[in-house]
Design a protein around this motif. Structure first.
Motif, PDB file in Angstrom:
ATOM      1  N   LYS A 196      41.757  -1.916  -0.655  1.00  0.00           N
ATOM      2  CA  LYS A 196      40.546  -2.460  -0.292  1.00  0.00           C
ATOM      3  C   LYS A 196      39.487  -2.216  -1.722  1.00  0.00           C
ATOM      4  O   LYS A 196      38.831  -3.067  -2.144  1.00  0.00           O
ATOM      5  N   ASP A 197      39.453  -0.893  -2.128  1.00  0.00           N
ATOM      6  CA  ASP A 197      38.823  -0.501  -3.021  1.00  0.00           C
ATOM      7  C   ASP A 197      39.296  -1.236  -4.300  1.00  0.00           C
ATOM      8  O   ASP A 197      38.316  -1.783  -5.204  1.00  0.00           O
ATOM      9  N   PHE A 198      40.721  -1.530  -4.431  1.00  0.00           N
ATOM     10  CA  PHE A 198      41.177  -2.382  -5.716  1.00  0.00           C
ATOM     11  C   PHE A 198      40.523  -3.736  -5.423  1.00  0.00           C
ATOM     12  O   PHE A 198      40.215  -4.121  -6.664  1.00  0.00           O
ATOM     13  N   ALA A 199      40.763  -4.221  -4.416  1.00  0.00           N
ATOM     14  CA  ALA A 199      40.139  -5.711  -4.109  1.00  0.00           C
ATOM     15  C   ALA A 199      38.570  -5.630  -4.567  1.00  0.00           C
ATOM     16  O   ALA A 199      38.141  -6.577  -5.250  1.00  0.00           O
ATOM     17  N   LEU A 200      37.879  -4.768  -4.183  1.00  0.00           N
ATOM     18  CA  LEU A 200      36.347  -4.750  -4.659  1.00  0.00           C
ATOM     19  C   LEU A 200      36.112  -4.642  -5.913  1.00  0.00           C
ATOM     20  O   LEU A 200      35.304  -5.280  -6.536  1.00  0.00           O
ATOM     21  N   SER A 201      37.083  -3.765  -6.641  1.00  0.00           N
ATOM     22  CA  SER A 201      37.115  -3.772  -8.224  1.00  0.00           C
ATOM     23  C   SER A 201      37.241  -4.882  -8.661  1.00  0.00           C
ATOM     24  O   SER A 201      36.625  -5.314 -10.013  1.00  0.00           O
ATOM     25  N   MET A 202      38.247  -5.811  -8.317  1.00  0.00           N
ATOM     26  CA  MET A 202      38.367  -7.052  -8.954  1.00  0.00           C
ATOM     27  C   MET A 202      37.134  -8.066  -8.715  1.00  0.00           C
ATOM     28  O   MET A 202      36.767  -8.871  -9.572  1.00  0.00           O
ATOM     29  N   VAL A 203      36.552  -7.891  -7.233  1.00  0.00           N
ATOM     30  CA  VAL A 203      35.429  -8.694  -7.105  1.00  0.00           C
ATOM     31  C   VAL A 203      34.305  -8.359  -8.161  1.00  0.00           C
ATOM     32  O   VAL A 203      33.658  -9.327  -8.766  1.00  0.00           O
ATOM     33  N   ALA A 204      34.048  -7.245  -8.672  1.00  0.00           N
ATOM     34  CA  ALA A 204      33.221  -6.855  -9.302  1.00  0.00           C
ATOM     35  C   ALA A 204      33.403  -7.130 -10.801  1.00  0.00           C
ATOM     36  O   ALA A 204      32.463  -7.348 -11.702  1.00  0.00           O
ATOM     37  N   SER A 205      34.344  -7.623 -11.041  1.00  0.00           N
ATOM     38  CA  SER A 205      34.713  -8.203 -12.440  1.00  0.00           C
ATOM     39  C   SER A 205      35.056  -9.908 -12.360  1.00  0.00           C
ATOM     40  O   SER A 205      35.652 -10.207 -13.576  1.00  0.00           O
ATOM     41  N   SER A 206      34.711 -10.286 -11.250  1.00  0.00           N
ATOM     42  CA  SER A 206      35.008 -11.817 -11.091  1.00  0.00           C
ATOM     43  C   SER A 206      33.699 -12.566 -11.527  1.00  0.00           C
ATOM     44  O   SER A 206      32.652 -12.150 -11.861  1.00  0.00           O
ATOM     45  N   ASP A 207      33.733 -13.946 -11.076  1.00  0.00           N
ATOM     46  CA  ASP A 207      32.718 -14.763 -11.452  1.00  0.00           C
ATOM     47  C   ASP A 207      31.524 -14.598 -10.142  1.00  0.00           C
ATOM     48  O   ASP A 207      32.027 -14.845  -8.961  1.00  0.00           O
ATOM     49  N   ILE A 208      30.464 -13.973 -10.557  1.00  0.00           N
ATOM     50  CA  ILE A 208      29.445 -13.638  -9.324  1.00  0.00           C
ATOM     51  C   ILE A 208      28.907 -14.528  -8.701  1.00  0.00           C
ATOM     52  O   ILE A 208      28.375 -14.279  -7.592  1.00  0.00           O
ATOM     53  N   ASN A 209      29.105 -15.975  -9.230  1.00  0.00           N
ATOM     54  CA  ASN A 209      28.594 -16.863  -8.503  1.00  0.00           C
ATOM     55  C   ASN A 209      29.161 -17.197  -7.139  1.00  0.00           C
ATOM     56  O   ASN A 209      28.542 -17.900  -6.084  1.00  0.00           O
ATOM     57  N   HIS A 210      30.338 -16.592  -6.983  1.00  0.00           N
ATOM     58  CA  HIS A 210      31.160 -17.022  -5.748  1.00  0.00           C
ATOM     59  C   HIS A 210      31.277 -15.552  -4.941  1.00  0.00           C
ATOM     60  O   HIS A 210      32.268 -15.108  -4.258  1.00  0.00           O
ATOM     61  N   ILE A 211      30.573 -14.514  -5.200  1.00  0.00           N
ATOM     62  CA  ILE A 211      30.701 -13.103  -4.805  1.00  0.00           C
ATOM     63  C   ILE A 211      30.766 -12.894  -3.367  1.00  0.00           C
ATOM     64  O   ILE A 211      31.648 -12.143  -2.947  1.00  0.00           O
ATOM     65  N   GLY A 212      29.962 -13.632  -2.662  1.00  0.00           N
ATOM     66  CA  GLY A 212      29.861 -13.546  -1.198  1.00  0.00           C
ATOM     67  C   GLY A 212      31.296 -13.872  -0.693  1.00  0.00           C
ATOM     68  O   GLY A 212      31.767 -12.867   0.111  1.00  0.00           O
ATOM     69  N   LYS A 213      31.686 -14.844  -0.923  1.00  0.00           N
ATOM     70  CA  LYS A 213      33.077 -15.250  -0.395  1.00  0.00           C
ATOM     71  C   LYS A 213      34.262 -14.234  -0.799  1.00  0.00           C
ATOM     72  O   LYS A 213      34.858 -13.712  -0.004  1.00  0.00           O
ATOM     73  N   PHE A 214      34.321 -13.715  -2.135  1.00  0.00           N
ATOM     74  CA  PHE A 214      35.434 -12.636  -2.540  1.00  0.00           C
ATOM     75  C   PHE A 214      34.913 -11.555  -1.779  1.00  0.00           C
ATOM     76  O   PHE A 214      35.964 -10.789  -1.409  1.00  0.00           O
ATOM     77  N   LEU A 215      33.685 -11.196  -1.564  1.00  0.00           N
ATOM     78  CA  LEU A 215      33.590  -9.962  -0.789  1.00  0.00           C
ATOM     79  C   LEU A 215      34.221  -9.771   0.559  1.00  0.00           C
ATOM     80  O   LEU A 215      34.860  -8.827   1.210  1.00  0.00           O
TER      81      LEU A 215
END
Ligand SMILES: [Ca+2]
Ligand SMILES: [Ca+2]
Length: 284
Positions: free
Chosen positions: A132-151
């Motif tokens: 889960k933390d790894f997934a969260l780290s991926m989200v932190a380096s992704s396209d923030i415009n879609h952050i809600g769905k990624f989280l």
């Protein structure tokens, strides 16, 4: 002791480092030329100071253009209070910075940031992080415009039997950072796969491309995790949009980071210019 600790950056220096961190490895030499104002093949203390000061003044302008809105990062402190000048130029400021030294410094800095990010998620200092933390780290380096769905997707990881108990090492964490650094060639390779597979990337395609282009071996669990978070329509493939959203950090509309983006834009502009100049002189 880590490079970060030696330099112990102030907020203003932090902005400067963020700018340096945004330089892709392929442009390290161009960046060196940007600092070497008199083109004598080495960076002197005065040249280095000039570029830092210029970045600082651009930041100030950016802040005032936003109608006095407080931004998260203060840039009023002197840029010269970090340890970086002494680190490069010695106590008396007489040393010069050679090309290879500068390039190595940029490499170390980027490496150091990845170590710091990993340590942030590895809060129990186990040497591994949870899925889960790894997934969260991926989200932190992704396209923030879609952050809600990624989280939301990252939150689901603890409920997935095949992933929830997996642990990921620093090496795996670094391999993903390596993919982000090589995004351009990787995208090219994937676009050419796209011609074959209708532009949709399977898990095996991603593993192959990462291996061939970046020399990075992605484990099955890593690929499962990437697909879980970023395969938005859950068709088991990554479209080019889904792929880019995963690996391309985009800041969106956040006021806190626009000042950094501004400086980054400036560097991008310099790098473009220095590329054009080098093309003109063909001596690069
Ligand atoms: Ca020089
Ligand atoms: Ca998909």
């Amino acid at each position: 002791m880590s490079l970060w600790r030696i330099l112990h950056p102030s907020t203003a220096m932090y902005i400067f480092f963020v700018t340096l961190l945004s330089i892709p490895e392929s442009s390290f030499s161009a960046a060196f030329k940007m600092f070497d104002l008199d083109h004598n093949g080495k960076i002197e203390l005065e040249e280095f100071k000039k570029v830092m000061t210029l970045m600082q003044s651009i930041n100030r302008q950016g802040a005032s253009h936003r109608g006095g809105l407080r931004i998260g990062l203060k840039v009023s402190k002197s840029m010269e209070d970090g340890g970086i000048l002494e680190y490069f130029f010695g106590k008396d400021g007489k040393r010069c910075l050679q090309h290879d030294e500068f390039v190595q410094f940029l490499r170390d800095l980027q490496d150091e940031i990845v170590n710091l990010e990993f340590a942030h998620y590895d809060h129990m200092a186990k040497g591994t992080i949870s899925a889960k933390d790894f997934a969260l780290s991926m989200v932190a380096s992704s396209d923030i415009n879609h952050i809600g769905k990624f989280l939301d997707r990252a939150e689901e990881v603890d409920g997935l039997p095949h992933l929830r108990d997996k642990r990921f090492s620093l090496e795996e964490f670094k391999s993903l950072a390596q993919l982000r650094k090589s995004l351009q060639p990787l995208s090219l390779a994937i676009f050419s796969y796209g011609r074959v597979n209708g532009g949709l990337l399977t898990k095996q395609d991603l593993q192959r491309a990462a291996h061939h282009v970046c020399g990075v071996k992605l484990s099955e669990s890593m690929v499962d995790l990437i697909f879980h978070v970023f395969d938005a329509n859950r068709d088991g493939r990554l479209s080019s949009e889904e792929f880019l959203r995963a690996l391309q950090r985009k800041e969106g509309d956040l006021r806190q980071v626009t000042t950094v983006t501004g400086v980054t834009g400036l560097v991008a502009c310099w790098l473009n210019c220095s590329r054009k100049c080098s093309l003109m002189h063909t001596s690069f």
